[in-house]
Design a protein around this motif. Structure first.
Motif, mmCIF file in Angstrom:
data_model
loop_
_atom_site.group_PDB
_atom_site.id
_atom_site.type_symbol
_atom_site.label_atom_id
_atom_site.label_comp_id
_atom_site.label_asym_id
_atom_site.label_seq_id
_atom_site.Cartn_x
_atom_site.Cartn_y
_atom_site.Cartn_z
ATOM 1 N N ASN A 542 -2.875 -25.524 -60.712
ATOM 2 C CA ASN A 542 -2.063 -26.578 -60.212
ATOM 3 C C ASN A 542 -2.033 -27.724 -61.466
ATOM 4 O O ASN A 542 -0.859 -28.007 -61.592
ATOM 5 N N LYS A 545 0.316 -26.456 -63.762
ATOM 6 C CA LYS A 545 1.651 -26.346 -63.236
ATOM 7 C C LYS A 545 2.565 -27.626 -62.989
ATOM 8 O O LYS A 545 3.570 -27.983 -63.536
ATOM 9 N N TYR A 546 1.866 -28.502 -62.569
ATOM 10 C CA TYR A 546 2.160 -30.133 -62.227
ATOM 11 C C TYR A 546 1.746 -30.905 -63.392
ATOM 12 O O TYR A 546 1.001 -31.984 -63.306
ATOM 13 N N ASP A 570 -6.275 -33.621 -64.672
ATOM 14 C CA ASP A 570 -5.409 -33.289 -65.477
ATOM 15 C C ASP A 570 -4.545 -34.568 -65.649
ATOM 16 O O ASP A 570 -4.784 -35.559 -65.064
ATOM 17 N N ARG A 589 4.531 -28.847 -49.719
ATOM 18 C CA ARG A 589 4.433 -28.817 -51.172
ATOM 19 C C ARG A 589 4.613 -30.328 -51.290
ATOM 20 O O ARG A 589 5.223 -30.583 -52.569
ATOM 21 N N ARG A 592 7.824 -31.149 -53.877
ATOM 22 C CA ARG A 592 7.982 -30.430 -54.930
ATOM 23 C C ARG A 592 8.924 -28.954 -54.426
ATOM 24 O O ARG A 592 8.980 -28.160 -55.575
ATOM 25 N N THR A 600 3.967 -21.837 -53.184
ATOM 26 C CA THR A 600 3.990 -21.689 -51.801
ATOM 27 C C THR A 600 3.629 -22.585 -50.819
ATOM 28 O O THR A 600 3.716 -22.694 -49.682
ATOM 29 N N GLY A 601 2.785 -23.643 -51.443
ATOM 30 C CA GLY A 601 2.223 -24.724 -50.595
ATOM 31 C C GLY A 601 1.055 -24.322 -49.768
ATOM 32 O O GLY A 601 0.675 -24.892 -48.805
ATOM 33 N N LEU A 604 -3.696 -25.352 -51.547
ATOM 34 C CA LEU A 604 -4.683 -26.392 -51.363
ATOM 35 C C LEU A 604 -5.037 -25.962 -49.868
ATOM 36 O O LEU A 604 -6.417 -26.306 -49.813
HETATM 37 P P1 ADP Z 1 1.818 -24.957 -54.232
HETATM 38 O O1 ADP Z 1 1.226 -25.247 -55.683
HETATM 39 O O2 ADP Z 1 1.976 -23.429 -54.026
HETATM 40 O O3 ADP Z 1 3.020 -25.809 -53.949
HETATM 41 P P2 ADP Z 1 -0.559 -26.292 -53.300
HETATM 42 O O4 ADP Z 1 -1.260 -26.132 -52.070
HETATM 43 O O5 ADP Z 1 -1.558 -25.518 -54.353
HETATM 44 O O6 ADP Z 1 0.663 -25.507 -53.362
HETATM 45 O O7 ADP Z 1 -0.314 -27.680 -53.581
HETATM 46 C C1 ADP Z 1 0.672 -28.419 -52.811
HETATM 47 C C2 ADP Z 1 1.415 -29.386 -53.363
HETATM 48 O O8 ADP Z 1 0.496 -30.359 -53.670
HETATM 49 C C3 ADP Z 1 2.111 -28.997 -54.634
HETATM 50 O O9 ADP Z 1 3.297 -28.465 -54.025
HETATM 51 C C4 ADP Z 1 2.144 -30.207 -55.253
HETATM 52 O O10 ADP Z 1 3.285 -31.058 -54.916
HETATM 53 C C5 ADP Z 1 0.813 -31.064 -55.143
HETATM 54 N N1 ADP Z 1 -0.068 -30.760 -55.975
HETATM 55 C C6 ADP Z 1 -1.299 -30.063 -56.270
HETATM 56 N N2 ADP Z 1 -1.848 -30.016 -57.051
HETATM 57 C C7 ADP Z 1 -1.425 -30.949 -58.017
HETATM 58 C C8 ADP Z 1 -1.656 -31.527 -59.309
HETATM 59 N N3 ADP Z 1 -2.725 -31.070 -59.812
HETATM 60 N N4 ADP Z 1 -0.687 -32.554 -59.751
HETATM 61 C C9 ADP Z 1 0.131 -33.020 -58.849
HETATM 62 N N5 ADP Z 1 0.443 -32.512 -57.877
HETATM 63 C C10 ADP Z 1 -0.354 -31.391 -57.104
#
Ligand code: ADP
Length: 653
Positions: A542, A545-546, A570, A589, A592, A600-601, A604
């Motif tokens: 994550n 990715k973000y 991060d 999500r 996002r 996939t949301g 977490l």
């Molecule tokens: P996914 O990454 O598959 O969308 P996650 O459950 O891992 O699902 O995360 C849910 C949402 O939380 C993400 O879609 C994102 O919007 C937000 N998110 C998670 N981790 C981060 C991060 N490190 N920085 C910013 N946003 C995050």
């Protein structure tokens, strides 16, 4: 009547002359019997009054002495009469005798009194009078019996009585009354001054007023006071009931009074009252209200707590039964009424729960327990019982019910998801397998355009497979069907493995990933190694990715009491403050979805479930545009400060 000497044949007519005299007639009219005996002959003369007393016809011949004794005198009194007669004849002193006779004909027993004397100057003739005293005798006997009974009863129950003349200094007290005051039963009745000296000082004035004022006509006066007993000095409580007699002119006469010792009774009453008080207090404290409807007297009582429960204004009289039904929730009314009827008709105890709508509009659940009491004829004389508010319990029950329903629905959903994902994986694997075969088939190569389209199929397929796997995983963890084997896991090793796995993606995204504190404590955590890698991978990926090109992700660890804290920081996109609360929800999500960032949301949501099932927690801090920090709090292994039992053993499938 008399018991003179032996009979004789000598007839002396002078007696009849005596009976005929005007004086004799007056005496006879007054109901006095006259008779005369000639001792020598035994012959008797009775006037008519005497004859009638014996049940004989007026004018008939009187019986002789012998006949009289044999036929008329009561056998039990014969010996006594004979002795009296002998005494009379020997001494010549007038005598009086009381004895019973049986009347001729009816056999009725009568009490007679006879007096006799020798006729003046003639010891051979006896004159006598006889009175029928049966009525007086009966009355006396009854009075004697009554007195004996009363005395007996008085001693048995400690009941004294007496009388007071108007203004008289001394009254008359029964022996038992004297005993109540500790005086000998044969002592003279005490004077007022003596009485007051024995009365407890606080009661004296009150009693004095009662004693000097006659009780109003027809009234009864009842009062209690304490006395110091004369014999043993004990303090006793006496209760007196008195009434005053009035003459025709309305002047007060004697006052009669009855007295009993009520010391124990009053003490018991006080105890009972205190006990009731305590019970009432306990009931109030426990929130229990009491109610009592006395049908006979028509008096209804609600305890303050009862009124409070029903929202009934304090001080207002209780509602009638009909009005009460108006308070009962419409839907419960019929059932409450029938429960009442069953209690009245067949004596069924009341115990039921229903709703009331209070005056202030509040809806409360209450429970009533009680019973109807009946007299010997089966009529209801009283209804009483308790009431308590069960709203909280009812609410808790409703909530538990809702929770159970939700849990069951959730379990069904989990079950469904788990089956679905399982069913989806098989055809998906076939799709991906054949796509790969097509891509690699050198005997039948694809055109460049086909190859490109196939790549899209494959990407979409892999994404779908990841999704299906996550859903399956999530549902299995949620249902606690994912086996977990905790052990001491080396943190540097786990983090290094994770970083190397993410490295290609990180490089592609231009994000640097570091293990910040490889030399620092703690080195190990207590966790399932596979699940721990999954957790780390999720958070680190994550962070990559973000993020943006040139950004970084740093993994660190520190100790917090008996726990280890793994930090994944991060300096990426961060999360809007208002959205942080929505993190960890499956499929959420948080905006996002359309960002083009793959996901996939579910990541977490899995992280949270896993870390909690390992006895830990996940924390998050984030600033939009500046970056995020996720912290995994996990137990330390036993011996390193951890309890060693953070994980409950999961039931295995
Ligand atoms: P996914 O990454 O598959 O969308 P996650 O459950 O891992 O699902 O995360 C849910 C949402 O939380 C993400 O879609 C994102 O919007 C937000 N998110 C998670 N981790 C981060 C991060 N490190 N920085 C910013 N946003 C995050």
């Amino acid at each position: 009547m008399n018991e003179p000497a032996a009979p004789s044949d000598d007839d002396t007519p002078s007696a009849a002359a005596l009976f005929d005299s005007p004086l004799a007639e007056a005496v006879a009219a007054a109901g006095v019997g006259l008779w005369e005996i000639d001792l020598a002959s035994g012959r008797e003369w009775w006037n008519d009054t005497t004859l009638v007393m014996y049940g004989l016809a007026p004018g008939s011949t009187a019986p002789t002495r012998a006949e009289w004794r044999e036929h008329f005198v009561h056998p039990d009194d014969l010996a006594r009469l004979r002795a009296t007669a002998e005494e009379f004849e020997r001494t010549g002193r007038p005598y009086a005798a009381e004895y019973r006779i049986r009347r001729a004909g009816s056999g009725e027993v009568r009490w007679l009194v006879s007096r006799s004397a020798f006729k003046l100057g003639d010891r051979g003739r006896v004159l006598g009078i006889t009175l029928d005293v049966t009525e007086r005798h009966d009355a006396e006997r009854r009075a004697r019996e009554a007195e004996a009974q009363l005395g007996h009863a008085a001693r048995q129950v400690g009941f004294g009585f007496g009388l007071r003349e108007p203004g008289g200094e001394r009254g008359e007290w029964s022996p038992e009354l004297k005993r109540l005051w500790g005086l000998p039963p044969d002592a003279p009745t005490p004077l007022r001054a003596e009485i007051f000296a024995r009365i407890a000082p606080p009661d004296r004035e009150r009693v004095r007023q009662r004693l000097y004022t006659p009780i109003e006509p027809g009234g009864l006066s009842e009062y209690s006071f304490d006395v110091m007993r004369a014999d043993d000095g004990q303090r006793r409580t006496l209760t007196t009931r008195a009434y005053t007699e009035y003459d025709d002119a309305g002047r007060p006469g004697r006052t009669y009074f009855a007295v009993i010792d009520t010391t124990e009774l009053l003490a018991r009453e006080r105890e009972m009252a205190e006990l009731l008080d305590v019970q009432q207090m306990a009931a109030e404290a426990a929130g229990i209200g009491t109610w009592d409807r006395d049908v006979l007297s028509g008096i209804d009582r609600w305890s303050p707590q009862c009124a409070r429960i029903l929202g009934h204004p304090e001080g207002e009289p209780p509602l009638s039964r009909e009005a009460y039904l108006g308070l009962v929730h419409e839907e419960d009314r019929a059932f409450v009424r029938s429960a009442w009827e069953r209690a009245d008709d067949v004596g069924e105890p009341m115990d039921f729960e229903y709703r009331v709508v209070r005056r202030d509009g509040a809806l409360r659940w209450v429970r009533t327990r009680g019973r109807s009491e009946h007299d010997a004829q089966g009529r209801v004389v009283r209804r009483r019982g308790v009431i308590f508010d069960i709203t909280e319990r009812r609410q808790a029950e409703a909530e538990r019910h809702a929770r159970e329903l939700a849990e069951r629905a959730n379990a069904a959903k989990t079950e469904f998801l788990s089956r679905m994902s399982h069913e989806l994986r098989t055809p998906l694997n076939a799709v991906l397998g054949f796509a790969q075969l097509m891509a690699l088939d050198s005997a039948d190569p694809l055109s460049p355009a086909q190859r490109e389209r196939l790549a899209h199929v494959q990407t979409a397929g892999w994404h779908l497979l990841a999704l299906v796997n996550d859903v399956l995983d999530l549902s299995r963890i949620e249902a606690r069907k994912a086996p977990m084997q905790p052990e001491a896991v080396s943190l540097p090793a786990a983090v290094a493995e994770c970083i190397s796995m993410i490295a290609p993606k990180a490089a592609e995204a231009g994000v640097a990933v570091h293990w910040e504190s490889p030399a620092l404590e703690p080195h190990e955590v207590w966790a399932d190694p596979t699940r721990l890698r999954q957790l780390l991978l999720n958070l680190v990926s994550n962070g990559v990715k973000y993020n943006r090109r040139g950004g970084w992700v740093r993994v660190g660890a520190q100790r917090r009491g008996t726990m280890a804290v793994l930090t994944v920081r991060d300096n990426g996109l961060g999360i809007a403050a208002g959205r942080i609360g929505q993190l960890f929800q499956p499929f959420n999500r948080i905006g996002r979805e359309t960002s083009g960032i793959e996901g996939t949301g579910l990541g977490l949501a899995l992280v949270k479930l896993l870390v909690e099932q390992m006895g830990g927690a996940v924390e998050v801090d984030s600033t939009e545009g500046a970056g995020s920090e996720f912290r995994l709090v996990l137990p330390l292994p036993p011996g390193q400060g951890g309890s060693g039992v953070p994980l409950t053993p999961w039931p295995l499938e």
